[in-house]
Design a protein around this motif. Sequence first.
Motif, mmCIF file in Angstrom:
data_model
loop_
_atom_site.group_PDB
_atom_site.id
_atom_site.type_symbol
_atom_site.label_atom_id
_atom_site.label_comp_id
_atom_site.label_asym_id
_atom_site.label_seq_id
_atom_site.Cartn_x
_atom_site.Cartn_y
_atom_site.Cartn_z
ATOM 1 N N VAL A 1 41.088 26.093 90.601
ATOM 2 C CA VAL A 1 41.644 25.274 91.689
ATOM 3 C C VAL A 1 42.929 24.585 91.232
ATOM 4 O O VAL A 1 43.942 24.599 91.939
ATOM 5 N N HIS A 2 42.888 24.008 90.038
ATOM 6 C CA HIS A 2 44.070 23.338 89.498
ATOM 7 C C HIS A 2 45.235 24.329 89.368
ATOM 8 O O HIS A 2 46.370 24.018 89.759
ATOM 9 N N THR A 3 44.953 25.509 88.849
ATOM 10 C CA THR A 3 45.996 26.522 88.661
ATOM 11 C C THR A 3 46.586 26.951 90.001
ATOM 12 O O THR A 3 47.813 27.060 90.135
ATOM 13 N N CYS A 4 45.739 27.178 90.997
ATOM 14 C CA CYS A 4 46.241 27.561 92.330
ATOM 15 C C CYS A 4 47.125 26.461 92.911
ATOM 16 O O CYS A 4 48.194 26.749 93.455
ATOM 17 N N ASN A 5 46.679 25.220 92.779
ATOM 18 C CA ASN A 5 47.491 24.098 93.268
ATOM 19 C C ASN A 5 48.852 24.074 92.578
ATOM 20 O O ASN A 5 49.887 23.896 93.241
ATOM 21 N N GLN A 6 48.845 24.242 91.274
ATOM 22 C CA GLN A 6 50.105 24.215 90.514
ATOM 23 C C GLN A 6 51.011 25.377 90.893
ATOM 24 O O GLN A 6 52.227 25.208 91.003
ATOM 25 N N GLU A 7 50.430 26.554 91.081
ATOM 26 C CA GLU A 7 51.237 27.728 91.435
ATOM 27 C C GLU A 7 51.917 27.555 92.791
ATOM 28 O O GLU A 7 53.064 27.954 92.968
ATOM 29 N N VAL A 8 51.218 26.956 93.746
ATOM 30 C CA VAL A 8 51.773 26.790 95.087
ATOM 31 C C VAL A 8 52.991 25.869 95.079
ATOM 32 O O VAL A 8 53.934 26.075 95.833
ATOM 33 N N VAL A 9 52.997 24.880 94.200
ATOM 34 C CA VAL A 9 54.110 23.923 94.167
ATOM 35 C C VAL A 9 54.977 24.067 92.912
ATOM 36 O O VAL A 9 55.736 23.156 92.581
ATOM 37 N N GLU A 10 54.902 25.214 92.252
ATOM 38 C CA GLU A 10 55.632 25.371 90.987
ATOM 39 C C GLU A 10 57.141 25.253 91.141
ATOM 40 O O GLU A 10 57.829 24.903 90.189
ATOM 41 N N ASN A 11 57.660 25.507 92.333
ATOM 42 C CA ASN A 11 59.105 25.382 92.533
ATOM 43 C C ASN A 11 59.515 24.007 93.049
ATOM 44 O O ASN A 11 60.647 23.796 93.436
ATOM 45 N N PHE A 12 58.578 23.039 93.032
ATOM 46 C CA PHE A 12 58.857 21.665 93.437
ATOM 47 C C PHE A 12 59.220 20.837 92.202
ATOM 48 O O PHE A 12 58.702 21.084 91.113
ATOM 49 N N SER A 13 60.051 19.830 92.416
ATOM 50 C CA SER A 13 60.259 18.842 91.356
ATOM 51 C C SER A 13 59.009 17.974 91.279
ATOM 52 O O SER A 13 58.169 17.994 92.183
ATOM 53 N N GLU A 14 58.884 17.188 90.228
ATOM 54 C CA GLU A 14 57.724 16.298 90.098
ATOM 55 C C GLU A 14 57.676 15.300 91.258
ATOM 56 O O GLU A 14 56.605 15.008 91.781
ATOM 57 N N GLU A 15 58.820 14.802 91.661
ATOM 58 C CA GLU A 15 58.870 13.868 92.783
ATOM 59 C C GLU A 15 58.462 14.558 94.090
ATOM 60 O O GLU A 15 57.724 13.997 94.898
#
Length: 151
Positions: A105-119
């Motif tokens: 679940v964590h990996t999927c969440n990260q992959e979906v927003v990987e092109n986002f900045s931290e903010e």
Amino acid sequence: MEELVKWASVLNLNLSSLLDKKLEPFGINNSQFFYILKICRNPGRTRDSIFREVHRNPSNVSRALCVLEEKGYIRKEPSGTDRRTCYLYPTEKAQAAYDEIKTIVHTCNQEVVENFSEEEKRIFVVLMKKAALHSIEMNVRQREKGGNTDE
């Protein structure tokens, strides 16, 4: 704002599909995994406590819990004082799968927003939660007026 429903649906469809593929080895899907996580984190929960927390139709929750029981992930124990109440506990199978499911679940969440900045990631989650909670309030008001809107 006209495209809000479209893009929320696209995100939901694709994230659900991604989760389904990654959860397939466990024999569960995107509508079942979080019950395992919740029950492993807090063994002995009641179905009612889960109904109130997940904002889903109680019949859908009950169906998912029955499937997880059939697949050996949870067990139900009736209350000694109220036969309508049962407590939910993870099985060894659920406990063994817990960390890997959480990682998926964590990996999927990260992959979906990987092109986002931290903010952007922080703002995205805050705004999604705000919109989701408001939509729940809207559905509650609609039901109170006599409408038949499911959450």
